[in-house]
Design an enzyme around this catalytic site. Structure first.
Site, mmCIF file in Angstrom:
data_model
loop_
_atom_site.group_PDB
_atom_site.id
_atom_site.type_symbol
_atom_site.label_atom_id
_atom_site.label_comp_id
_atom_site.label_asym_id
_atom_site.label_seq_id
_atom_site.Cartn_x
_atom_site.Cartn_y
_atom_site.Cartn_z
ATOM 1 N N ASP A 1 -20.301 -28.298 17.100
ATOM 2 C CA ASP A 1 -19.093 -27.816 16.402
ATOM 3 C C ASP A 1 -19.324 -26.727 15.352
ATOM 4 O OD1 ASP A 1 -18.196 -29.918 17.899
ATOM 5 O OD2 ASP A 1 -17.269 -31.020 16.255
ATOM 6 N N LYS B 1 -14.442 -31.185 23.293
ATOM 7 C CA LYS B 1 -14.160 -32.584 22.964
ATOM 8 C C LYS B 1 -12.905 -32.679 22.115
ATOM 9 C CE LYS B 1 -17.407 -32.569 19.092
ATOM 10 N NZ LYS B 1 -16.478 -32.906 18.010
ATOM 11 N N CYS C 1 -19.099 -35.730 13.281
ATOM 12 C CA CYS C 1 -19.388 -35.503 14.698
ATOM 13 C C CYS C 1 -20.875 -35.509 15.018
ATOM 14 C CB CYS C 1 -18.707 -34.220 15.169
ATOM 15 S SG CYS C 1 -16.896 -34.384 15.146
#
Ligand code: ZN
Length: 196
Positions: free
Chosen positions: A19, A105, A143
């Site tokens: 990310d 995701k 995450c």
């Protein structure tokens, strides 16, 4: 685990960048403090892997407008990383190899933050022969932690790139506690200087 064996990435290793997207960097919708610092560090890891023809994976939040984590839906975060929006793009300075695998995701309203949640990531890793994930990215206690925990639970080994992660630290020490939790679960901490 023999640290010397692991001091250079080799067959069975895959780099996993979590990310590193514009909304998490300065000026974005959900800024992770100092997140821009890890971009050049990650680029060095990318060089190490791509130079050895080892696989590189990047995950990205790729949210619908009604994602459950958004405040408008009762979640804790401002809207971020909306599908195909500028904020969902990877950091401008992140250099990725041409054959990078992109794992999207959080693509449905209820999907959560792990790279393994309904993404096909497990199958993609196994198809690439990856047994050990070298993980860096954002944010440490969300995450990164969720992905590392799921990887370990699925029998992968995890090397945590401790110089290439940054935390939100909404509560002071959240990031440091997440690192300790990952190590407790079996992740091996590594910094760039440790790589031969
Ligand atoms: Zn998100």
């Amino acid at each position: 685990m023999d640290d010397k064996v692991r001091s250079v990435p080799g067959p069975g290793d895959g780099l996993v960048i979590i990310d590193v997207q514009r909304d998490f960097l300065p000026g974005g919708a959900l800024v992770v403090p100092n997140a821009d610092e890890i971009v050049p560090i990650l680029n060095r890891y990318v060089d190490r892997f791509a130079g050895r023809s080892l696989p590189v994976f990047v995950t990205r939040d790729w949210h619908p407008a009604n994602h459950c984590s958004f405040r408008s839906k009762g979640g804790r975060w401002p809207a971020h990383c909306l599908q195909a929006s500028p904020g969902a793009e990877f950091a401008a300075g992140l250099t990725l190899p041409g054959n990078v695998s992109i794992i999207s995701k959080g693509t449905t309203s209820q999907a959560d933050g792990s790279g393994f949640s309904g993404t096909g990531f497990d199958a993609a890793l196994r198809a690439a022969g990856v047994r050990c994930l070298w993980i860096g990215g954002l944010a440490t206690e969300y995450c990164v932690l969720a992905t590392a925990r799921d990887a370990l639970a699925r029998g992968f080994c995890v090397i945590l790139l401790t110089d290439a992660i940054r935390s939100l630290d909404i509560n002071p020490g959240d990031g440091a506690r997440a690192v300790q939790e990952m190590i407790r679960l079996g992740a091996v901490p590594l910094r760039r200087e440790d790589i031969a």
